[in-house]
Motif scaffolding. Structure first.
Motif, mmCIF file in Angstrom:
data_model
loop_
_atom_site.group_PDB
_atom_site.id
_atom_site.type_symbol
_atom_site.label_atom_id
_atom_site.label_comp_id
_atom_site.label_asym_id
_atom_site.label_seq_id
_atom_site.Cartn_x
_atom_site.Cartn_y
_atom_site.Cartn_z
ATOM 1 N N ARG A 239 0.827 -1.224 0.000
ATOM 2 C CA ARG A 239 0.000 0.000 0.000
ATOM 3 C C ARG A 239 0.851 1.259 0.000
ATOM 4 N NH1 ARG A 239 -5.563 -0.306 2.414
ATOM 5 N NH2 ARG A 239 -6.060 -2.503 2.333
ATOM 6 N N TRP A 240 2.011 1.194 0.652
ATOM 7 C CA TRP A 240 2.903 2.367 0.660
ATOM 8 C C TRP A 240 3.218 2.764 -0.787
ATOM 9 C CZ3 TRP A 240 7.791 3.547 -1.144
ATOM 10 C CH2 TRP A 240 8.371 4.697 -0.617
ATOM 11 N N LEU A 241 3.347 1.765 -1.650
ATOM 12 C CA LEU A 241 3.651 2.042 -3.058
ATOM 13 C C LEU A 241 2.404 2.466 -3.830
ATOM 14 C CD1 LEU A 241 6.091 -0.915 -3.527
ATOM 15 C CD2 LEU A 241 6.672 1.470 -3.988
ATOM 16 N N TRP A 242 1.327 1.701 -3.684
ATOM 17 C CA TRP A 242 0.115 2.025 -4.443
ATOM 18 C C TRP A 242 -0.489 3.360 -4.006
ATOM 19 C CZ3 TRP A 242 -1.354 -3.708 -3.582
ATOM 20 C CH2 TRP A 242 -0.940 -4.475 -4.679
ATOM 21 N N ASN A 243 -0.118 3.815 -2.849
ATOM 22 C CA ASN A 243 -0.565 5.113 -2.371
ATOM 23 C C ASN A 243 -0.089 6.248 -3.292
ATOM 24 O OD1 ASN A 243 -1.711 6.759 -0.152
ATOM 25 N ND2 ASN A 243 0.392 7.445 0.123
ATOM 26 N N LYS A 244 0.978 5.948 -4.057
ATOM 27 C CA LYS A 244 1.575 6.986 -4.904
ATOM 28 C C LYS A 244 0.962 6.944 -6.305
ATOM 29 C CE LYS A 244 5.971 6.465 -2.528
ATOM 30 N NZ LYS A 244 6.277 7.810 -2.041
ATOM 31 N N LYS A 245 0.575 8.091 -6.794
ATOM 32 C CA LYS A 245 -0.082 8.123 -8.116
ATOM 33 C C LYS A 245 0.884 7.741 -9.235
ATOM 34 C CE LYS A 245 0.327 13.074 -9.198
ATOM 35 N NZ LYS A 245 1.649 12.948 -9.776
ATOM 36 N N ASP A 246 2.168 7.930 -9.014
ATOM 37 C CA ASP A 246 3.138 7.644 -10.072
ATOM 38 C C ASP A 246 3.644 6.205 -10.082
ATOM 39 O OD1 ASP A 246 3.042 10.219 -11.170
ATOM 40 O OD2 ASP A 246 4.324 10.973 -9.565
ATOM 41 N N VAL A 247 2.985 5.339 -9.330
ATOM 42 C CA VAL A 247 3.316 3.903 -9.414
ATOM 43 C C VAL A 247 2.189 3.209 -10.193
ATOM 44 C CG1 VAL A 247 3.610 1.759 -8.102
ATOM 45 C CG2 VAL A 247 4.652 3.881 -7.268
ATOM 46 N N PRO A 248 2.385 2.953 -11.486
ATOM 47 C CA PRO A 248 1.298 2.324 -12.250
ATOM 48 C C PRO A 248 1.137 0.853 -11.916
ATOM 49 C CG PRO A 248 3.182 2.801 -13.687
ATOM 50 C CD PRO A 248 3.528 3.330 -12.326
ATOM 51 N N ILE A 249 2.259 0.195 -11.608
ATOM 52 C CA ILE A 249 2.211 -1.256 -11.399
ATOM 53 C C ILE A 249 3.404 -1.662 -10.543
ATOM 54 C CG2 ILE A 249 3.485 -1.647 -13.575
ATOM 55 C CD1 ILE A 249 2.010 -4.302 -13.878
ATOM 56 N N LEU A 250 3.198 -2.649 -9.707
ATOM 57 C CA LEU A 250 4.344 -3.248 -9.022
ATOM 58 C C LEU A 250 4.332 -4.737 -9.285
ATOM 59 C CD1 LEU A 250 3.241 -4.698 -6.206
ATOM 60 C CD2 LEU A 250 3.189 -2.338 -5.444
ATOM 61 N N LEU A 251 5.521 -5.298 -9.308
ATOM 62 C CA LEU A 251 5.673 -6.717 -9.619
ATOM 63 C C LEU A 251 5.963 -7.491 -8.353
ATOM 64 C CD1 LEU A 251 8.034 -6.398 -12.716
ATOM 65 C CD2 LEU A 251 5.543 -6.511 -12.681
ATOM 66 N N SER A 252 5.282 -8.594 -8.199
ATOM 67 C CA SER A 252 5.555 -9.435 -7.045
ATOM 68 C C SER A 252 5.885 -10.837 -7.550
ATOM 69 C CB SER A 252 4.334 -9.430 -6.126
ATOM 70 O OG SER A 252 4.582 -10.245 -5.011
ATOM 71 N N GLY A 253 7.039 -11.334 -7.123
ATOM 72 C CA GLY A 253 7.437 -12.703 -7.495
ATOM 73 C C GLY A 253 6.847 -13.662 -6.476
ATOM 74 N N MET A 254 5.753 -14.317 -6.833
ATOM 75 C CA MET A 254 4.993 -15.091 -5.847
ATOM 76 C C MET A 254 5.334 -16.582 -5.921
ATOM 77 S SD MET A 254 1.494 -12.883 -6.327
ATOM 78 C CE MET A 254 1.716 -12.159 -7.947
ATOM 79 N N GLU A 265 -5.854 -9.495 -2.635
ATOM 80 C CA GLU A 265 -6.713 -8.810 -1.658
ATOM 81 C C GLU A 265 -6.218 -7.382 -1.426
ATOM 82 O OE1 GLU A 265 -9.734 -9.588 -0.369
ATOM 83 O OE2 GLU A 265 -9.421 -11.103 -1.913
ATOM 84 N N SER A 266 -4.903 -7.215 -1.270
ATOM 85 C CA SER A 266 -4.342 -5.867 -1.070
ATOM 86 C C SER A 266 -4.639 -4.992 -2.280
ATOM 87 C CB SER A 266 -2.815 -5.932 -0.910
ATOM 88 O OG SER A 266 -2.471 -6.627 0.244
ATOM 89 N N ALA A 267 -4.451 -5.566 -3.469
ATOM 90 C CA ALA A 267 -4.627 -4.776 -4.697
ATOM 91 C C ALA A 267 -6.068 -4.306 -4.875
ATOM 92 C CB ALA A 267 -4.189 -5.599 -5.907
ATOM 93 N N LYS A 268 -7.017 -5.098 -4.345
ATOM 94 C CA LYS A 268 -8.426 -4.714 -4.479
ATOM 95 C C LYS A 268 -8.712 -3.405 -3.752
ATOM 96 C CE LYS A 268 -10.537 -9.282 -4.893
ATOM 97 N NZ LYS A 268 -11.129 -10.362 -4.106
ATOM 98 N N LYS A 269 -8.003 -3.228 -2.622
ATOM 99 C CA LYS A 269 -8.325 -2.057 -1.785
ATOM 100 C C LYS A 269 -7.383 -0.871 -2.010
ATOM 101 C CE LYS A 269 -9.243 -5.567 1.496
ATOM 102 N NZ LYS A 269 -8.266 -6.243 2.321
ATOM 103 N N ALA A 270 -6.353 -1.090 -2.815
ATOM 104 C CA ALA A 270 -5.332 -0.047 -2.937
ATOM 105 C C ALA A 270 -5.831 1.150 -3.738
ATOM 106 C CB ALA A 270 -4.122 -0.630 -3.632
ATOM 107 N N GLU A 271 -5.576 2.306 -3.230
ATOM 108 C CA GLU A 271 -5.933 3.515 -3.971
ATOM 109 C C GLU A 271 -4.888 4.576 -3.743
ATOM 110 O OE1 GLU A 271 -9.934 5.000 -3.298
ATOM 111 O OE2 GLU A 271 -10.545 2.881 -3.402
ATOM 112 N N VAL A 272 -4.789 5.496 -4.692
ATOM 113 C CA VAL A 272 -3.872 6.616 -4.512
ATOM 114 C C VAL A 272 -4.356 7.440 -3.324
ATOM 115 C CG1 VAL A 272 -3.022 8.760 -5.551
ATOM 116 C CG2 VAL A 272 -3.251 6.690 -6.952
#
Ligand code: SF4
Ligand code: SF4
Length: 381
Positions: A239-254, A265-272
């Motif tokens: 969320r610290w990242l998605w909070n920023k408007k200039d982060v279009p996408i982050l990659l997670s190696g799952m 679940e995190s991505a569903k709720k994330a907003e700038v």
């Protein structure tokens, strides 16, 4: 799932990094296809539309696996596919085509949506630049084989800026960025510089390879616990990242289905702008507390390099700092022994002192190199 714009394309804010799939027989080359397919199915059914692979992932097998998967599910045109030119392997101009054509074959496609010059650093950058990489990229774009061109990066901010400034047609870059790595490699300065130059930033290592998702040292755990709003460590870091408007996408190696589900679940709720001022302050306090564990603060500026003996000063100090900050000795050891060749390890230091004269942080480099080697060198038999 939420979507943002990356180079004008509507991408899911969570991208699937395909370098940490579950494996069989402890062998990186043997991807557990059944589990990995299940994870990809779940991610895609829940809106993930960006897959990131590269030539060296899983010993070369990630691209093969991703290619087979997309073909089997008939998904190629519904997914944004990213892969990367192995810049460190390029020796002559013909190598650009050689590796690219191999990648198309492995991925069973005739185009790549997001093509990155992989893991650029001062050395690889110089080589591919001299060999005319930009002409080659533009040719591939004109042929429709590459849609968007960018680079991923592992070096100092100075080199990052040089690469950004060298080409006015970069569309995106990919950097390691999270609430801890503000001064690491390109860091916060690099992030802002790219944005200022209209280059979209893909974030990699949002959880520092899982370090920010696991239970932290006691004093840091207390800071989280004393905060009224409870989140998982991973959820907070994302969320610290998605909070920023200039982060279009982050990659997670799952690696586990659990990671996929939690991240979605995190991505569903994330907003700038979703984080409150108080929560942003908490991240600053957490970072400060981690840094307080360090006996020195190397910013990886690399002003101390090159060392006449070839000692990989900044990388070694970086791995030592990682050990001190995150109490993660095994990981730091595996990095030191895996990524630093014997001839570049800290015991090759002859104590000439040249590096210390150049370090703006006035770090006692010789002392800490000795300590790093003592702690991180793999046990001698
Ligand atoms: S003191 Fe050691 S690490 Fe520093 S420049 Fe001299 S040989 Fe290299
Ligand atoms: S040791 Fe000093 S000069 Fe070398 S990378 Fe770290 S901060 Fe920069």
């Amino acid at each position: 799932m939420q979507y943002r714009k990356l180079c004008g394309e509507k991408v899911s804010i969570l991208g699937f990094g395909t370098m940490r799939f579950p494996i069989l027989d402890k062998n990186q080359k043997f991807i557990d296809a059944e589990k990995a397919e299940e994870m990809l199915d779940y991610a895609i059914e829940n809106g993930v539309n960006y897959l990131d692979t590269a030539q060296p992932y899983h010993g070369g097998e990630s691209e093969n696996f991703v290619g087979r998967y997309l073909k089997k599910r008939n998904l190629r045109d519904k997914i944004f596919l990213a892969t990367k030119l192995p810049a460190w392997l390029i020796k002559e101009e013909a190598d650009f085509d050689k590796y690219f054509n191999e990648q198309l074959k492995k991925l069973q496609t005739n185009y790549i949506d997001f093509y990155l010059l992989h893991a650029l650093n001062a050395r690889s950058w110089k080589t591919i630049n001299n060999l005319g990489v930009f002409n080659w990229c533009e040719k591939k774009k004109a042929e429709g084989k590459i849609k968007h061109i960018g680079f991923s990066f592992h070096d100092s901010y100075k080199v990052f800026k040089e690469i950004v400034d060298a080409y006015d047609k970069w569309e995106f870059c990919q950097i390691q960025y999270n609430y801890m790595d503000l001064t690491f490699q390109a860091g916060e300065k690099g992030f802002k510089y790219a944005v200022k130059n209209n280059i979209d930033v893909i974030v990699m290592e949002p959880l520092r390879g899982g370090q920010l998702a696991k239970e932290p040292p006691k004093e840091i755990e207390e800071l989280w616990q004393n905060f009224p709003l409870k989140r998982s460590y991973a959820d907070g870091a994302l969320r610290w990242l998605w909070n920023k408007k200039d982060v279009p996408i982050l990659l997670s190696g799952m690696t586990l289905m659990q990671h996929v589900k939690e991240n979605i679940e995190s991505a569903k709720k994330a907003e700038v702008g979703i984080l409150s001022e108080k929560e942003i302050k908490l991240f600053k306090e957490v970072r400060k507390a981690y840094i307080k564990r360090l006996p020195f603060m190397c910013t990886t500026c690399k002003y101390c390099e090159p060392c006449p003996q070839g000692v990989a000063i900044s990388s070694i100090l970086g791995f030592y700092m990682m050990y001190r900050m995150y109490d993660d000795l095994e990981r730091s050891k595996s990095f030191y022994n895996g990524f630093i060749k014997e001839q570049n390890q800290a015991d090759k230091c002859t104590e000439c002192g040249e590096c210390m004269l150049k370090c703006p942080q006035q770090i006692e480099i010789i002392k800490w190199l000795k300590e790093s080697h003592k702690v991180l060198k793999k046990d001698q038999k």
